[in-house]
Design an enzyme around this catalytic site. Structure first.
Site, PDB file in Angstrom:
ATOM      1  N   ALA A  69      31.434  35.561  53.160  1.00  0.00           N
ATOM      2  CA  ALA A  69      31.708  35.193  54.550  1.00  0.00           C
ATOM      3  C   ALA A  69      30.404  35.029  55.317  1.00  0.00           C
ATOM      4  O   ALA A  69      29.392  35.663  55.013  1.00  0.00           O
ATOM      5  CB  ALA A  69      32.567  36.266  55.213  1.00  0.00           C
ATOM      6  N   GLY A 115      34.111  37.446  50.284  1.00  0.00           N
ATOM      7  CA  GLY A 115      35.338  36.751  50.651  1.00  0.00           C
ATOM      8  C   GLY A 115      35.778  35.742  49.614  1.00  0.00           C
ATOM      9  O   GLY A 115      36.978  35.479  49.454  1.00  0.00           O
ATOM     10  N   GLU A 118      37.594  37.682  47.056  1.00  0.00           N
ATOM     11  CA  GLU A 118      38.903  38.064  47.587  1.00  0.00           C
ATOM     12  C   GLU A 118      39.869  36.873  47.573  1.00  0.00           C
ATOM     13  O   GLU A 118      41.075  37.032  47.335  1.00  0.00           O
ATOM     14  CB  GLU A 118      38.742  38.632  48.999  1.00  0.00           C
ATOM     15  CG  GLU A 118      38.025  39.978  48.998  1.00  0.00           C
ATOM     16  CD  GLU A 118      37.758  40.529  50.383  1.00  0.00           C
ATOM     17  OE1 GLU A 118      38.318  41.578  50.712  1.00  0.00           O
ATOM     18  OE2 GLU A 118      36.997  39.895  51.138  1.00  0.00           O
ATOM     19  N   GLU A 140      29.817  43.685  49.614  1.00  0.00           N
ATOM     20  CA  GLU A 140      29.766  43.991  51.046  1.00  0.00           C
ATOM     21  C   GLU A 140      29.049  45.294  51.353  1.00  0.00           C
ATOM     22  O   GLU A 140      28.465  45.447  52.441  1.00  0.00           O
ATOM     23  CB  GLU A 140      31.183  44.041  51.623  1.00  0.00           C
ATOM     24  CG  GLU A 140      31.858  42.686  51.782  1.00  0.00           C
ATOM     25  CD  GLU A 140      32.573  42.217  50.522  1.00  0.00           C
ATOM     26  OE1 GLU A 140      33.305  41.222  50.586  1.00  0.00           O
ATOM     27  OE2 GLU A 140      32.380  42.846  49.453  1.00  0.00           O
TER      28      GLU A 140
END
Length: 719
Positions: A69, A115, A118, A140
């Site tokens: 992200a 992300g 994910e 992260e």
């Protein structure tokens, strides 16, 4: 965004499969952006309209499935709730993908991180390319955050709690084959075959669904599919989570809030239900994003990205080409430099040592690295063989005529380095750059023996070279700008974070490390326990204590720079006499079996203090010193010297100083580096602290004039 600019474009195929192409416009990597949800919703409308029997997610951007992200999404958020709401939106978006009642195949080629990982986890099947640029993970934690798009819930249910925690707590990234081994991906194929295989597999899964009636909306078993027996009941899971917390506390000393938050989010999902797990993930994500630790870690992230674009020379300077490389010395540093060049930069290397015995170390070092890589499945035997084929070995200067760059990694002896320089100039060509890996000898002194001083530069690597991220480049007043630019590009090709500093005694990193190590030794001469000093600095956030560091580097090596720095900077660089006495008694550190600690004849994992040192240092009584005193005395000398380096023009930017201290010396990342740390405390408070220490312990703590001046003007190092 117009339709042509959308990050997601649906392309139905004739066989009933649709491909959702990912290509974030205007960026070299696909990243989740603010407009992602709108884009995704538009793509879902297209999917509903096309009604395909299966869906493939495929990136048309080279080297990037989706690299995570864009953290600018929440950089300007004022509250934790604002950030949590972003997490909830991301979770809801990915849930739409999981809820599709058709097979969804992720065709992963390139970086699949954060992300992006994910997103892939929300698919029902994952195919990954075996190419070296394909990496998967949830990193992260490196930004002081946790996965916020459902990663803390989906990954443990896919690969098991223990494996998922390992990846999330370390930020470790996996190549395709190790990822398949733990169940993170279902298939691994050659990069050229990823698209075709994904479409074919999607069609097979769709046909199987029609025959068997499998409901792909419930593909994810809430009980997990690869879970160890221990994880299948509440008591067993408690043991897993308790052990994870214990190991995390041991490694982080409670200094980083993200790892325990990750464990909490995973545990909530299993013990209180997955919906509660998602809610906990979102809440904790918001809290972490507001934490000072995450803000500092994100500052480091931005700094490293800025440095990736930095050339350190004027616009218009054309970088010298560095495609053929030589390395002098096949010891630990030389072999590491050669290895990093063939492995990361993919460039040919000519490795020289004085005889076959010396070269044998280099051969062994390189082969052991590749043996481990192939054994772990991180690369194929063919790729390992091809990379090793880039290196050649020699005991003379044959083959040096065509080299663009020669890096010397020989002993810290000026006469020897002068001889190496003259040999390279005689056996190379007029454009061959001579780079010294010295950690202490001024490059100007080395270049004084050169016929072409404009080709001489310092490339200061850190050990072990293949693991340490920093490269400190040192330029003299005579170093040609195109040589600097060429070496910067070379360092980046090696995967290094590069800073360029001006020549001077100790450069930047060695110069600020020396007073830190000196003070730690001075504490010992006052009777402070060896382990107390190490433990205090580790609890502050350093990866190892200063005394352990001295033993690992070698007490004799550490003393070489001392006289140079003391001559240049006087009393604030004065080192205690302990090192000379230790060398006389062969207490050199780990390599001699004894240093500050004892390594020989002790059980594995044990490291008793070498108590004979106290008599050697004429210490008659023990002194109690709390963590605050130990940390203050050692750390503030390092910080103050960093300010002197900025004042003296050794570094041109505080950011370079912070990155150098963190990536080269292990300064605690969550504290932001010496300059960000001072900003966080306020320069007025920083000056007062140094003045108090100077009053208590001596003039070496006197604040740098730059600090005093900036404090009076109420300035900061960062806006």
């Amino acid at each position: 965004m117009s339709k042509t600019q959308r990050a997601f474009t649906l392309k139905p195929l004739d066989n009933g499969v649709a491909v959702l192409e990912i290509n974030v416009p205007g960026d070299t990597q696909n990243t989740l952006k603010a407009e992602f949800a709108d884009d995704f919703n538009a793509a879902f409308a297209d999917i509903e309209k096309a009604a395909p029997k299966a869906l493939v997610l495929y990136s048309t951007k080279a080297g990037s499935f989706m690299a995570g992200a864009d953290i600018k999404l929440f950089e300007n958020a004022k509250t934790a709730k604002e950030v949590s709401d972003l997490s909830i939106l991301c979770q809801q978006t990915f849930q739409k993908l999981e809820d599709l009642d058709i097979p969804v195949v992720a065709a992963i080629k390139g970086a699949c991180l954060g992300g992006g990982m994910e997103l892939a986890l929300a698919c029902s099947y994952r195919i990954a390319a075996s190419s070296s640029d394909t990496v998967l993970g949830l990193p992260e934690v490196m930004l002081g955050l946790l996965p916020a798009g459902g990663g803390t819930q989906r990954m443990p249910r896919l690969v098991g709690i223990a494996s998922a925690l390992d990846l999330m707590l370390t930020g470790r990234q996996l190549k395709a084959k190790p990822a398949k081994k733990i169940g993170l991906v279902d298939e691994v194929v050659e990069a050229v075959a990823v698209y075709d295989r994904a479409v074919a597999r999607a069609l097979e899964l769709a046909d199987a669904k029609e025959e068997s009636g499998v409901n792909f909306a419930s593909y994810f078993s809430k009980d997990g599919i690869t879970k160890a027996a221990l994880e299948q009941n509440s008591l067993g899971r408690k043991m897993v989570f308790d052990q994870a917390r214990k190991q995390t506390a041991k490694k982080t000393h409670g200094l980083y809030p993200a790892p325990p938050a990750i464990i909490d989010a995973v545990e909530a999902g299993f013990e209180d239900g997955i919906e509660q797990g998602y809610a906990t993930e979102a809440r904790l994500f918001g809290e972490l994003a507001m934490s000072p630790q995450s803000k500092q870690l994100r500052g480091i992230f931005h700094a490293t990205n800025t440095l990736k674009k930095e050339t350190f020379v004027a616009d218009g300077v054309k970088a010298r080409n560095m495609e053929k490389v030589g390395v002098l010395g096949a010891g630990l540093m030389g072999a590491g430099i050669a290895l990093t060049t063939i492995n990361k930069a993919k460039l040919p290397v000519r490795l020289k040592d004085r005889d076959d015995k010396g070269l044998a170390h280099g051969v062994k070092y390189v082969s052991e690295f590749y043996n481990k890589r192939t054994k772990k499945g991180a690369m194929s035997a063919a790729d390992a063989s091809a990379e090793q084929g880039r290196i050649s070995y020699t005991a003379d200067y044959s083959g040096f005529k065509g080299l663009d760059l020669v890096v010397e990694a020989v002993f810290e002896d000026l006469g020897l380095k002068h001889r190496m320089l003259k040999d390279v100039e005689a056996n190379g060509n007029k454009h061959t750059v001579f780079a010294s890996n010295t950690s202490s000898i001024p490059i100007t002194e080395i270049a004084s023996a050169a016929e072409r001083p404009e080709n001489v530069i310092g490339l200061h690597y850190f050990s072990p070279v293949e693991k340490m991220p920093l490269l400190e480049i040192i330029t003299t007043d005579k170093t040609a700008p195109e040589v600097t630019a060429g070496c910067v590009a070379f360092g980046k090709a090696q995967g290094k974070t590069v800073i360029v500093v001006k020549d001077g005694p100790g450069f930047y990193t060695t110069r600020i490390l020396a007073p830190y190590l000196n003070e730690s030794t001075r504490l010992l001469t006052e009777g402070v326990d060896v382990k107390a000093v190490d433990k205090a600095l580790v609890r502050f956030g350093f990866p190892v204590g200063p005394i352990t560091l001295l033993d690992e580097v070698g007490v004799d090596v550490g003393t070489k720079v001392g006289p140079v720095l003391e001559k240049a900077f006087g009393e604030r660089m004065a080192s205690p006499d302990a090192a000379g006495l230790m060398i006389e008694n062969d207490y050199l550190g780990r390599k001699s079996g004894r240093g500050f600690y004892i390594y020989e004849g002790v059980a594995k994992g044990e490291k008793p203090v070498n108590t004979a040192l106290y008599e050697l240092m004429n210490v008659s009584q023990e002194k109690d010193a709390d963590d605050e005193e130990i940390v203050s005395r050692c750390v503030w000398l390092m910080i103050n010297e960093a300010a002197y380096c900025l004042q003296d023009g050794i570094i041109s930017d505080p950011m370079h100083g912070d990155i150098g201290a963190i990536f080269g010396l292990g300064f605690p990342p969550f504290r932001g580096g010496p300059f960000r740390y001072m900003d966080s405390l306020g320069l007025t408070n920083s000056v007062r602290t140094l003045e108090r220490l100077a009053e208590q312990f001596g003039d070496r703590f006197t604040p740098a004039p730059l600090l005093i001046d900036m404090a009076k003007k109420k300035q900061r190092f960062y806006p």
